[in-house]
Design an enzyme around this catalytic site. Structure first.
Site, PDB file in Angstrom:
ATOM      1  N   GLY A  11       2.624  57.605  38.937  1.00  0.00           N
ATOM      2  CA  GLY A  11       3.975  57.950  38.472  1.00  0.00           C
ATOM      3  C   GLY A  11       4.994  56.882  38.834  1.00  0.00           C
ATOM      4  N   PHE A  12       6.241  57.214  38.612  1.00  0.00           N
ATOM      5  CA  PHE A  12       7.327  56.254  38.845  1.00  0.00           C
ATOM      6  C   PHE A  12       7.386  55.826  40.324  1.00  0.00           C
ATOM      7  CE2 PHE A  12      12.102  56.400  39.818  1.00  0.00           C
ATOM      8  CZ  PHE A  12      12.238  55.020  39.795  1.00  0.00           C
ATOM      9  N   THR A  35       2.530  63.290  33.871  1.00  0.00           N
ATOM     10  CA  THR A  35       3.692  62.408  33.680  1.00  0.00           C
ATOM     11  C   THR A  35       3.415  60.998  34.217  1.00  0.00           C
ATOM     12  OG1 THR A  35       4.675  63.255  35.720  1.00  0.00           O
ATOM     13  CG2 THR A  35       5.477  64.202  33.652  1.00  0.00           C
ATOM     14  N   ILE A  61      -9.367  68.638  47.406  1.00  0.00           N
ATOM     15  CA  ILE A  61     -10.098  67.368  47.345  1.00  0.00           C
ATOM     16  C   ILE A  61     -10.482  66.992  48.772  1.00  0.00           C
ATOM     17  CG2 ILE A  61      -7.985  65.921  47.457  1.00  0.00           C
ATOM     18  CD1 ILE A  61      -9.548  64.098  45.342  1.00  0.00           C
ATOM     19  N   LEU A  71       3.536  62.546  46.164  1.00  0.00           N
ATOM     20  CA  LEU A  71       4.581  62.346  45.150  1.00  0.00           C
ATOM     21  C   LEU A  71       4.154  62.993  43.837  1.00  0.00           C
ATOM     22  CD1 LEU A  71       4.739  58.669  46.192  1.00  0.00           C
ATOM     23  CD2 LEU A  71       6.637  60.205  46.508  1.00  0.00           C
ATOM     24  N   LYS A 103      -5.067  68.111  57.923  1.00  0.00           N
ATOM     25  CA  LYS A 103      -5.534  68.818  59.125  1.00  0.00           C
ATOM     26  C   LYS A 103      -6.973  68.409  59.441  1.00  0.00           C
ATOM     27  CE  LYS A 103      -6.366  73.658  60.101  1.00  0.00           C
ATOM     28  NZ  LYS A 103      -6.864  74.504  59.033  1.00  0.00           N
ATOM     29  N   TYR A 143      11.064  74.126  39.937  1.00  0.00           N
ATOM     30  CA  TYR A 143      11.040  72.875  40.704  1.00  0.00           C
ATOM     31  C   TYR A 143      11.709  73.086  42.068  1.00  0.00           C
ATOM     32  CZ  TYR A 143      11.697  67.841  41.617  1.00  0.00           C
ATOM     33  OH  TYR A 143      11.684  66.570  42.156  1.00  0.00           O
ATOM     34  N   ARG A 184      15.672  61.387  32.215  1.00  0.00           N
ATOM     35  CA  ARG A 184      16.767  61.416  33.193  1.00  0.00           C
ATOM     36  C   ARG A 184      17.870  60.443  32.802  1.00  0.00           C
ATOM     37  NH1 ARG A 184      13.208  61.760  38.609  1.00  0.00           N
ATOM     38  NH2 ARG A 184      11.813  60.568  37.283  1.00  0.00           N
TER      39      ARG A 184
HETATM   40  N1  UDP Z   1      22.601  63.775  31.801  1.00  0.00           N
HETATM   41  C1  UDP Z   1      23.390  63.456  30.693  1.00  0.00           C
HETATM   42  N2  UDP Z   1      22.771  62.886  29.616  1.00  0.00           N
HETATM   43  C2  UDP Z   1      21.447  62.594  29.582  1.00  0.00           C
HETATM   44  C3  UDP Z   1      20.654  62.915  30.716  1.00  0.00           C
HETATM   45  C4  UDP Z   1      21.274  63.517  31.809  1.00  0.00           C
HETATM   46  O1  UDP Z   1      24.608  63.677  30.680  1.00  0.00           O
HETATM   47  O2  UDP Z   1      20.970  62.062  28.561  1.00  0.00           O
HETATM   48  C5  UDP Z   1      23.271  64.374  32.981  1.00  0.00           C
HETATM   49  C6  UDP Z   1      22.658  65.712  33.428  1.00  0.00           C
HETATM   50  O3  UDP Z   1      23.266  66.786  32.753  1.00  0.00           O
HETATM   51  C7  UDP Z   1      22.988  65.696  34.908  1.00  0.00           C
HETATM   52  C8  UDP Z   1      22.935  64.216  35.283  1.00  0.00           C
HETATM   53  O4  UDP Z   1      23.074  63.502  34.055  1.00  0.00           O
HETATM   54  O5  UDP Z   1      24.289  66.183  35.142  1.00  0.00           O
HETATM   55  C9  UDP Z   1      21.657  63.799  35.956  1.00  0.00           C
HETATM   56  O6  UDP Z   1      20.594  64.327  35.201  1.00  0.00           O
HETATM   57  P1  UDP Z   1      19.089  63.907  35.416  1.00  0.00           P
HETATM   58  O7  UDP Z   1      18.290  64.568  34.332  1.00  0.00           O
HETATM   59  O8  UDP Z   1      18.977  62.442  35.560  1.00  0.00           O
HETATM   60  O9  UDP Z   1      18.631  64.511  36.817  1.00  0.00           O
HETATM   61  P2  UDP Z   1      19.167  65.645  37.816  1.00  0.00           P
HETATM   62  O10 UDP Z   1      19.971  64.904  38.812  1.00  0.00           O
HETATM   63  O11 UDP Z   1      20.010  66.660  37.071  1.00  0.00           O
HETATM   64  O12 UDP Z   1      17.925  66.234  38.352  1.00  0.00           O
END
Ligand code: UDP
Length: 307
Positions: A11-12, A35, A61, A71, A103, A143, A184
């Site tokens: 992942g990232f 992902t 595992i 992660l 453990k 989450y 994000r």
């Molecule tokens: N956000 C936005 N436009 C986008 C993606 C995210 O305005 O295209 C806003 C989202 O509503 C939040 C903030 O950016 O308020 C950060 O969102 P993200 O999905 O990166 O992660 P979060 O911090 O909410 O887990």
């Protein structure tokens, strides 16, 4: 040489951690590739210090290891909300299985927890002592509550079995190896700006986030693992921006023609977020070094290459 298991290693964050740890350790990378992306770890597949195993940590595992970094969980709201039951299983069954492994082999284990444990915070900035304001019955709870439960399981293994635990509460992080479809804010805005497409602001854009560049975060995780701190530790960059400001910075850095458009704010979207990192500063001698300016330059170059 230590043998280090990185769950979610494709992942990232995981792939950036593999890159750093492979220099001096044997790295075993687990990923279910939901992902995670093989492209992130292709550079390491030839290395004698690296082994990839396709595995989902919701199943047990058994591998002999000295350290575990967990992660393994989708972290972007659009991804973790796609299959919420699986997200809960990843956090809860996942950490249970890895703690059993820790453990058995007396290994240290670090859990990637999250600023989401603070929910829509009523305390600002957020200190580790804050209990949070999380909706149990909302779209983010799979989450948020999964990660909160994982912290409880870590705490109890430490208390009952003296397992050597580390808990990093990770705030918004960005950089190389984020997926194009990550969803994000930083990746969305950079991709939209590079394509001169509309920039999607959710809500009025006055909500805030604080962005940490991935290299800083990885240094923080490694320092935390090397420490003796068994209580949760915030890792993130304390410089706070509104979403509107974030969009404007990215448009200007990419010389984009993109316009802002406003969309509905997702349910339970936190209004503000900024870590109090005094604990990490004092006890780990860690704080972010890479400015948003420099981090965005690197991230924009990365996305230019992959889109
Ligand atoms: N956000 C936005 N436009 C986008 C993606 C995210 O305005 O295209 C806003 C989202 O509503 C939040 C903030 O950016 O308020 C950060 O969102 P993200 O999905 O990166 O992660 P979060 O911090 O909410 O887990």
């Amino acid at each position: 040489m230590k043998t280090i298991l990185i769950a979610g290693g494709a992942g990232f964050l995981g792939s950036n951690l593999c890159k750093k740890l492979i220099k001096d350790n044997i790295v075993i990378c687990l990923d279910n590739l939901i992902t995670g992306n093989m492209a992130n770890i292709i550079p390491y597949l030839e290395s004698p210090n690296f082994k990839f195993i396709k595995h989902d940590i919701i199943n047990p595992i058994d591998i002999e290891i000295d350290e575990i970094y967990n992660l393994a969980c989708p972290a972007s709201p659009i991804h973790y909300q796609k299959d919420p039951i699986h997200t809960l299983k990843s956090s809860v069954f996942g950490i249970y299985n890895l703690l059993e492994l820790a453990k058995k082999y007396n290994a240290k284990i670090l859990q990637a927890s999250t600023s989401e444990v603070y929910g829509n915070p009523l305390e600002h900035p957020q200190k580790e002592s804050y209990f949070g304001n999380v909706n149990i019955n909302g779209p983010r709870s799979c989450y948020d509550e999964g990660k909160r439960c994982a912290e409880s399981i870590m705490y109890e293994y430490n208390k009952q079995y003296n397992t050597q635990i580390r808990i990093a509460r990770i705030f918004n992080t960005y950089g190389k190896n984020m997926q194009k479809d990550d969803g994000r804010v930083i990746s969305n805005f950079i991709i939209q700006a590079l394509k001169n497409e509309d920039i999607t602001i959710y809500g009025d854009g006055l909500q805030t986030r604080s962005y940490c560049y991935v290299d800083d975060l990885i240094d923080g995780l490694i320092k935390l693992m090397a420490s003796n701190i068994t209580t949760p530790t915030n890792l993130g960059n304390p410089i706070e921006y509104t979403i509107l400001k974030t969009a404007k910075i990215i448009i200007s850095k990419t010389n984009s023609q993109s316009k802002l458009i406003f969309k509905n704010l997702p349910i339970d979207d936190p209004q503000k977020r900024k870590p109090d990192i005094s604990k990490a500063k004092k006890e780990l001698n860690w704080e972010p070094k890479i400015s948003l300016n420099e981090g965005l330059d690197n991230t924009i170059s990365y996305f230019k290459e992959i889109i």
